[in-house]
Design an enzyme around this catalytic site. Structure first.
Site, PDB file in Angstrom:
ATOM      1  N   PHE A 208      98.167 -25.168  20.991  1.00  0.00           N
ATOM      2  CA  PHE A 208      98.895 -24.232  21.363  1.00  0.00           C
ATOM      3  C   PHE A 208     100.297 -24.030  21.596  1.00  0.00           C
ATOM      4  O   PHE A 208     100.998 -25.027  22.103  1.00  0.00           O
ATOM      5  CB  PHE A 208      98.261 -23.591  22.938  1.00  0.00           C
ATOM      6  CG  PHE A 208      96.736 -23.323  23.064  1.00  0.00           C
ATOM      7  CD1 PHE A 208      96.247 -22.140  22.949  1.00  0.00           C
ATOM      8  CD2 PHE A 208      95.690 -24.404  23.360  1.00  0.00           C
ATOM      9  CE1 PHE A 208      94.636 -22.002  23.152  1.00  0.00           C
ATOM     10  CE2 PHE A 208      94.449 -24.257  23.501  1.00  0.00           C
ATOM     11  CZ  PHE A 208      94.043 -22.965  23.235  1.00  0.00           C
ATOM     12  N   ASP A 209     100.872 -22.968  21.081  1.00  0.00           N
ATOM     13  CA  ASP A 209     102.333 -22.660  21.591  1.00  0.00           C
ATOM     14  C   ASP A 209     102.175 -22.191  23.033  1.00  0.00           C
ATOM     15  O   ASP A 209     101.092 -21.573  23.559  1.00  0.00           O
ATOM     16  CB  ASP A 209     102.861 -21.751  20.377  1.00  0.00           C
ATOM     17  CG  ASP A 209     104.410 -21.333  21.026  1.00  0.00           C
ATOM     18  OD1 ASP A 209     105.180 -22.132  21.159  1.00  0.00           O
ATOM     19  OD2 ASP A 209     104.479 -19.912  21.180  1.00  0.00           O
ATOM     20  N   LYS A 210     103.467 -22.282  23.733  1.00  0.00           N
ATOM     21  CA  LYS A 210     103.509 -21.793  25.032  1.00  0.00           C
ATOM     22  C   LYS A 210     103.813 -20.319  25.198  1.00  0.00           C
ATOM     23  O   LYS A 210     103.011 -19.435  25.326  1.00  0.00           O
ATOM     24  CB  LYS A 210     104.343 -22.554  25.982  1.00  0.00           C
ATOM     25  CG  LYS A 210     104.293 -22.006  27.298  1.00  0.00           C
ATOM     26  CD  LYS A 210     105.420 -22.827  28.108  1.00  0.00           C
ATOM     27  CE  LYS A 210     106.951 -22.473  27.751  1.00  0.00           C
ATOM     28  NZ  LYS A 210     107.294 -21.046  28.287  1.00  0.00           N
ATOM     29  N   THR A 211     105.113 -20.149  24.768  1.00  0.00           N
ATOM     30  CA  THR A 211     105.679 -18.857  25.070  1.00  0.00           C
ATOM     31  C   THR A 211     104.906 -17.803  24.047  1.00  0.00           C
ATOM     32  O   THR A 211     104.779 -17.707  22.884  1.00  0.00           O
ATOM     33  CB  THR A 211     107.075 -18.810  24.601  1.00  0.00           C
ATOM     34  OG1 THR A 211     107.714 -19.699  25.340  1.00  0.00           O
ATOM     35  CG2 THR A 211     107.766 -17.289  24.954  1.00  0.00           C
TER      36      THR A 211
ATOM     37  N   ILE B  30      97.473 -22.165  17.379  1.00  0.00           N
ATOM     38  CA  ILE B  30      97.689 -20.912  17.891  1.00  0.00           C
ATOM     39  C   ILE B  30      99.049 -20.645  18.410  1.00  0.00           C
ATOM     40  O   ILE B  30      99.666 -21.567  19.245  1.00  0.00           O
ATOM     41  CB  ILE B  30      96.479 -20.461  18.730  1.00  0.00           C
ATOM     42  CG1 ILE B  30      96.900 -19.143  19.138  1.00  0.00           C
ATOM     43  CG2 ILE B  30      96.529 -21.430  19.856  1.00  0.00           C
ATOM     44  CD1 ILE B  30      95.643 -18.412  19.850  1.00  0.00           C
TER      45      ILE B  30
END
Length: 654
Positions: free
Chosen positions: A344-347, A546
């Site tokens: 996962f990306d965070k922002t 994602i």
């Protein structure tokens, strides 16, 4: 990619890019018309045959082209076998059966080819990141110059709120830079001019507080930047190169039946040819042998097999679309169900993607309402994104109104801001600002501030009349649905979930702790994310990524399945992605993974059904135990069963 080019040339005939799809539809129209004329109207049969002939033309046009190309390269595939079966059906006067074969097969072909230009679109979207021209400063004059003509060592001027045109180092001015397009950082980053431009180290070794990247967005101040990389070597150019390379490694969606072509088609052709001469060893006429051979050819034509995968894929994609999920092709649909690791990306993915006011702490017996009023008045005068977020949340969350009581705001680069409130000085900023202004910050306050910083908050001290009066904190907060989504993913068998972020490690750790994620990799540039994806692929075999930003594009393109957050996502992430959550709801992820698994199961069932019919029907027709009518009945019956089985996906609800 060659196949995409071939298709684009062949599609630009009559209906533009959709020619192949429209030809398949026209095949179905003329097939239906011919059947209606033959069965429902008292007209000469040649009129029905003429309609079937038109169906043959439209249904067989593109299939014939591809079969011819394959033959010229010395190979035979299912395209050739379908054409041969249709011609054979026409030869023995089974026009309707041949036209139906061509219609079903050409429709699947057309829909498969329709979305094959994804790689080109993603590269075009990446190219749009970089401005087309730069303002070059030469001999005291500003000259507008195409970025391709920039040279290392040129000085470019960056106007407020404009895109930066080259990778370089700031030599004059200070500003707050929105680096989200490149690094994915949720907060703008303060940048300052380098003190000396003599003997500059390599670009990657210069302190990050002095360097800027192509495509990032300047804040409210003018900057002068020394160009250190040519346009073809810039960070954006690297992103384009990475996406291009990894996109070309991905093959378009392949029907599972392709695995059988190398042996299935030649065997059928050999058997049919031998059966044409069965009269030599069997007591029958040449006409009877030919009839048997054509019956076998029709029975062996892999219509149900060919439609088994596309029908399930189309049903799965349609069901996903009903839930606001765009799936770009069958390969993504099938692969997603095999995933057990997600990065996962965070922002903007696990978080809201924008700073929120999270802490307001009044100190030294100062009234909280008065503290909030002071902060609102001062921050409302600033154009800094953090200031705007703080002012907006104070008004929305604490029901405090702006009264225009502050004056003479001044930004102090790298430290904070100052202004006058009711003729007294207000300072809002970091510890260094307080120390420089001689304002005492005791150890208790520092300890509280450091604890919140470790938890991922961006903290600011507030001083009024030379006394510390409060602490305020902002943070990019987790999505409300993130924690529950991760629980569901774990419950359906996703074993590993990793956060990859351009933010600091402590920010990533803090978010992960709140939503129940155990593995975090922080401080990552785009190439670092690609390296992490490569490691995960080497260990786990398949991985989904994602994200929502441009910085995620190379890592997403390299992953087995790339998933973009839709409404909040960049054009690049959407073009690069195999799956897009168009409604921007991460909670749809467990649904689409479950749908993928159901689709894969139905594809396997369809292949079993279609192959089972062929395995039974071909020997029966070879032995002459059935006629062409019965062969077609079983053959088309299996096609109907396969399609109906696939349509069950439209009712998927889990």
């Amino acid at each position: 990619m060659d196949k995409v080019k071939d298709i684009s040339h062949s599609e630009n005939l009559i209906f533009g890019k959709r020619t192949e799809l429209y030809f398949a539809i026209l095949c179905g129209v003329f097939l239906s018309l011919g059947f209606f004329i033959e069965k429902g109207l008292d007209l000469p049969r040649w009129i029905a045959i003429l309609s079937y002939g038109m169906a043959y033309f439209f249904g067989g046009y593109f299939i014939s082209i591809e079969a011819y190309k394959k033959i010229t390269k010395g190979g035979f595939d299912i395209d050739f076998l379908m054409i041969a079966a249709a011609i054979g059906a026409a030869y023995i006067d089974s026009w309707a059966e041949g036209a139906l074969l061509l219609f079903l097969f050409s429709l699947g072909h057309a829909l498969e080819h329709y979305a094959m230009n994804k790689a080109q679109k993603s590269i075009e979207a990446l190219s749009d990141l970089s401005p087309k021209v730069a303002l070059v400063k030469k001999n005291g004059q500003i000259i507008e110059t195409p970025i391709e003509d920039l040279k290392v060592g040129d000085t470019i001027v960056i106007k407020p709120n404009s895109k930066i045109a080259a990778d370089g180092v700031i030599i004059m001015g200070n500003s707050s830079i929105d680096q989200a397009p490149i690094t994915g950082e949720s907060m703008p980053v303060d940048k300052t001019a380098i003190t000396s431009i003599d003997n500059l180290p390599e670009f990657k070794h210069i302190d990050k507080t002095h360097v800027v990247f192509t495509g990032t967005i300047n804040g409210d101040s003018n900057l002068e930047v020394r160009v250190l990389k040519l346009s073809q070597d810039s960070t954006v150019a690297r992103l384009i190169k990475m996406v291009s390379e990894v996109e070309t490694q991905k093959s378009p969606t392949q029907r599972l039946t392709k695995k059988f072509e190398k042996w299935y088609v030649p065997i059928v052709l050999i058997v049919v040819t031998l059966l044409c001469f069965a009269y030599v060893v069997v007591d029958e006429t040449f006409k009877e042998s030919l009839y048997r051979a054509i019956t076998v050819l029709v029975a062996a034509s892999p219509c149900a097999l060919a439609i088994s995968t596309p029908s399930a894929v189309l049903s799965g994609i349609a069901r996903a679309a009903q839930k606001g999920v765009l799936i770009k092709g069958g390969k993504a649909l099938e692969d997603l169900g095999t995933i057990s690791t997600i990065a996962f990306d965070k922002t903007g993915t696990l978080t809201e993607g924008k700073p929120k006011l999270t802490n307001v702490i009044a100190l030294n017996n100062f009234e909280e309402q008065e503290l909030l009023q002071i902060v609102l008045e001062v921050e409302s005068l600033s154009n800094h994104p953090l200031a705007k977020a703080i002012a907006k949340d104070i008004e929305a969350l604490h029901n405090i109104q702006f009264k225009d009581l502050a004056r003479e705001i001044e930004g102090i680069q790298g430290k904070g801001i100052t202004a006058k409130y009711k003729d007294s000085k207000v300072f809002i900023g970091n510890l260094k600002l307080m120390y420089d202004e001689g304002i005492t910050v005791d150890t208790i306050v520092k300890s509280k501030m450091e604890g919140l910083l470790r938890d991922g908050h961006t903290m600011m001290l507030v001083a009024f009349k030379n006394e510390l009066i409060g602490l305020i904190g902002v943070m990019d907060v987790p999505r409300k649905t993130a924690a529950n989504t991760l629980k569901k993913l774990k419950s359906i068998g996703i074993k590993r979930m990793i956060m990859l972020t351009g933010d600091h490690q402590n920010v990533g750790d803090a978010i992960a702790k709140q939503i129940g994620l155990t593995e975090v990799k922080g401080n990552l540039l785009p190439e670092d994310k690609v390296a992490e994806i490569k490691k995960l692929l080497a260990r786990d075999g398949k991985i989904a990524m994602i994200g929502d930003g441009v910085n995620d594009a190379p890592a997403m393109a390299l992953s087995t399945v790339s998933i973009a957050m839709g409404a909040a996502g960049s054009d690049v992430a959407l073009e690069t992605a195999d799956v897009a959550l168009m409604s921007d709801k991460i909670e749809n992820l467990p649904f689409v993974i479950g749908l993928s698994r159901a689709s894969k199961r139905i594809i396997k069932e369809n292949i079993f059904i279609s192959l089972g019919v062929v395995v039974v029907l071909v020997p029966v027709t070879i032995l002459g135990l059935t006629n062409i009518g019965l062969a077609v009945l079983f053959h088309e019956g299996s096609t109907v069963v396969v399609v109906l089985n696939a349509l069950r996906l439209l009712a998927y609800k889990k």
